[in-house]
Design an enzyme around this catalytic site. Structure first.
Site, PDB file in Angstrom:
ATOM      1  N   TYR A  61     -11.235 -10.115  -5.048  1.00 53.15           N
ATOM      2  CA  TYR A  61     -10.472 -10.103  -6.291  1.00 53.15           C
ATOM      3  C   TYR A  61     -10.804 -11.280  -7.206  1.00 53.15           C
ATOM      4  CZ  TYR A  61      -7.774  -6.521  -3.925  1.00 53.15           C
ATOM      5  OH  TYR A  61      -7.414  -5.371  -3.272  1.00 53.15           O
ATOM      6  N   LYS A 105      -2.450   0.179   8.035  1.00 51.04           N
ATOM      7  CA  LYS A 105      -3.895  -0.034   8.024  1.00 51.04           C
ATOM      8  C   LYS A 105      -4.332  -1.121   8.994  1.00 51.04           C
ATOM      9  CE  LYS A 105      -7.815  -0.874   4.952  1.00 51.04           C
ATOM     10  NZ  LYS A 105      -8.254  -1.062   3.542  1.00 51.04           N
ATOM     11  N   HIS A 112      -3.839  -8.870   4.014  1.00 52.51           N
ATOM     12  CA  HIS A 112      -5.231  -8.755   4.450  1.00 52.51           C
ATOM     13  C   HIS A 112      -5.418  -9.423   5.807  1.00 52.51           C
ATOM     14  CE1 HIS A 112      -6.685  -8.331   0.009  1.00 52.51           C
ATOM     15  NE2 HIS A 112      -6.326  -7.173   0.538  1.00 52.51           N
ATOM     16  N   ARG A 115      -2.274  -2.522  -7.160  1.00 48.49           N
ATOM     17  CA  ARG A 115      -2.314  -3.588  -6.155  1.00 48.49           C
ATOM     18  C   ARG A 115      -3.342  -4.651  -6.561  1.00 48.49           C
ATOM     19  NH1 ARG A 115      -1.726  -4.540  -0.383  1.00 48.49           N
ATOM     20  NH2 ARG A 115      -3.753  -4.918   0.577  1.00 48.49           N
ATOM     21  N   ARG A 170       0.842  -1.193   0.000  1.00 46.17           N
ATOM     22  CA  ARG A 170       0.000   0.000   0.000  1.00 46.17           C
ATOM     23  C   ARG A 170       0.881   1.248   0.000  1.00 46.17           C
ATOM     24  NH1 ARG A 170      -2.438  -3.354   3.923  1.00 46.17           N
ATOM     25  NH2 ARG A 170      -4.559  -4.049   3.393  1.00 46.17           N
ATOM     26  N   HIS A 175      -3.805   2.152  -5.936  1.00 53.00           N
ATOM     27  CA  HIS A 175      -4.405   0.935  -5.382  1.00 53.00           C
ATOM     28  C   HIS A 175      -4.829  -0.023  -6.490  1.00 53.00           C
ATOM     29  CE1 HIS A 175      -5.793  -0.994  -1.686  1.00 53.00           C
ATOM     30  NE2 HIS A 175      -6.780  -1.498  -2.412  1.00 53.00           N
TER      31      HIS A 175
END
Length: 395
Positions: free
Chosen positions: A375, A266, A366, A343, A241, A340
């Protein structure tokens, strides 16, 4: 400025403007520099009447305004810092709401909110307080659910996801007002709960040839190009990120083990990723031949004096857009294509390579594999294999 390695031409311009400012103040018998004095001086030199040190200006006004603004900030903070002048008027809290507004800013710190989250939330709260002030509401005790409904009507053309964010911020702020005793009615509970399903959105992913064109257009002989190339590789190849790249320090690199170890901003989750060969050489090239001399311990710094770390809201969108235009990459209208999305492209490539979801989830950092499952929708070939024959279903 010389110690912070500002360009000689920049120092010369500052010296000329500030000497002229000093002469102006002596002629006017002014002994203290304030924003108002600075704006009077700028009007005298350029003919431009400013409402404040914000908004856009022509080049002549900017050359006079920048040194005055830099000096005022230095007088206030004792530091030289890079900043981008705001295009909108800085928020001034209406007097009747100052006490609770300041308390709520302290609440952010107690809740350990990220700086970017604070800025996002404040943008909405600022609009609310300005709206209430314009409606003649003098304090929080006079806020009603009808007024909140009228405020929300301003967002009727906004996307559902943003409306959900606005409602969340309002509920948060109104709950604080109730708990702190600024309002008696529990207005927050009357706000609707807008459920936005994560799987309702399809992440945008790049074509492989577009990614190659993007990387190839960067001038790697230029110091800034070396920096931008390394940043893009970290996203394209490792899926990092932007928030983590901004905060990455030299100590996060373990060259003997060829790994990058960070704690993600995050999720606060520790992650270790390999320094792949192309990433390693790009980092070495930047650190040895591109990175300016700086006291910052961050790997990536600004390439304009003072050479500090990037701010918490820097998303590199301007640089990305510039490289996309130079490479002739066309993005479909209505599609948000930022860092992003690169990513997301890594996730798509890993899916096409038949990597398990658990591996993709670990790579992207994640917290839950459910997040990674979003995804799956961009793996078109994989979805085709899941298609059902209607005749077989209804036999």
């Amino acid at each position: 400025m010389a110690e912070r390695e500002y360009a000689i031409s920049t120092i010369k311009n500052h010296r000329g403007v500030l000497n002229s400012l000093l002469k102006f103040m002596k002629e006017k018998n002014i002994t203290k520099l304030t924003e108002e004095v600075g704006m009077d001086y700028i009007k005298c030199k350029t003919g431009t009447k400013l409402q404040g040190f914000w908004g856009s200006s022509d080049r002549k006004t900017g050359r006079v305004m920048k040194p005055v603004q830099n000096l005022l900030i230095f007088m206030e903070t004792g530091e030289l810092s890079f900043f981008i002048r705001s295009h909108i008027q800085p928020f001034i809290c209406p007097p009747g709401f100052e006490k609770e507004y300041k308390q709520f800013q302290q609440e952010y710190q107690e809740r350990n909110y990220a700086d970017a989250t604070i800025v996002c939330n404040n943008n909405i709260i600022h609009k609310l307080l300005t709206f209430l002030d314009e409606k003649g509401i003098s304090n929080s005790g006079k806020i009603t659910s009808v007024l909140i409904s009228k405020f929300l009507a301003n967002y009727e053309e906004s996307k559902p996801k943003y409306v959900a964010t606005v409602v969340y911020v309002l509920r948060n702020y109104l709950s604080f007002l109730k708990e702190a005793g600024f309002i008696k009615i529990d207005i927050a509970s009357s706000l609707p709960h807008i459920r936005i399903l994560r799987n309702a959105f399809i992440p945008y992913s790049w074509k492989t040839e577009d990614v190659k064109k993007l990387l190839s257009i960067i001038d790697r002989g230029d110091p800034k190009g070396k920096r931008d190339f390394a940043i893009l590789l970290l996203i394209v190849r490792l899926g990092l990120r932007v928030s983590d790249i901004r905060r990455m320090q030299l100590s996060n690199l373990n060259w003997s083990r060829k790994t990058i170890s960070i704690i993600m901003q995050k999720t606060c989750k520790a992650i270790e990723l390999p320094i792949l060969d192309d990433i390693g050489w790009a980092l070495i090239d930047y650190l040895k031949n591109g990175r300016p001399r700086t006291a910052s311990n961050r790997i990536f710094v600004r390439h304009r004096a003072p050479f500090d770390a990037f701010g918490e809201n820097e998303c590199f969108q301007r640089e990305l857009r510039r490289y996309m235009e130079a490479a002739g990459i066309n993005i479909p209208s209505g599609v948000i294509c930022g860092m992003h999305s690169l990513r997301s492209t890594l996730a798509k490539n890993m899916l096409e390579a038949k990597a398990p979801l658990s591996v993709i989830s670990e790579t992207l950092g994640h917290q839950s594999i459910n997040t990674t499952s979003i995804y799956i929708k961009i793996d078109i070939e994989g979805l085709r294999k899941c298609a059902l024959d209607p005749e077989e279903v209804f036999q």
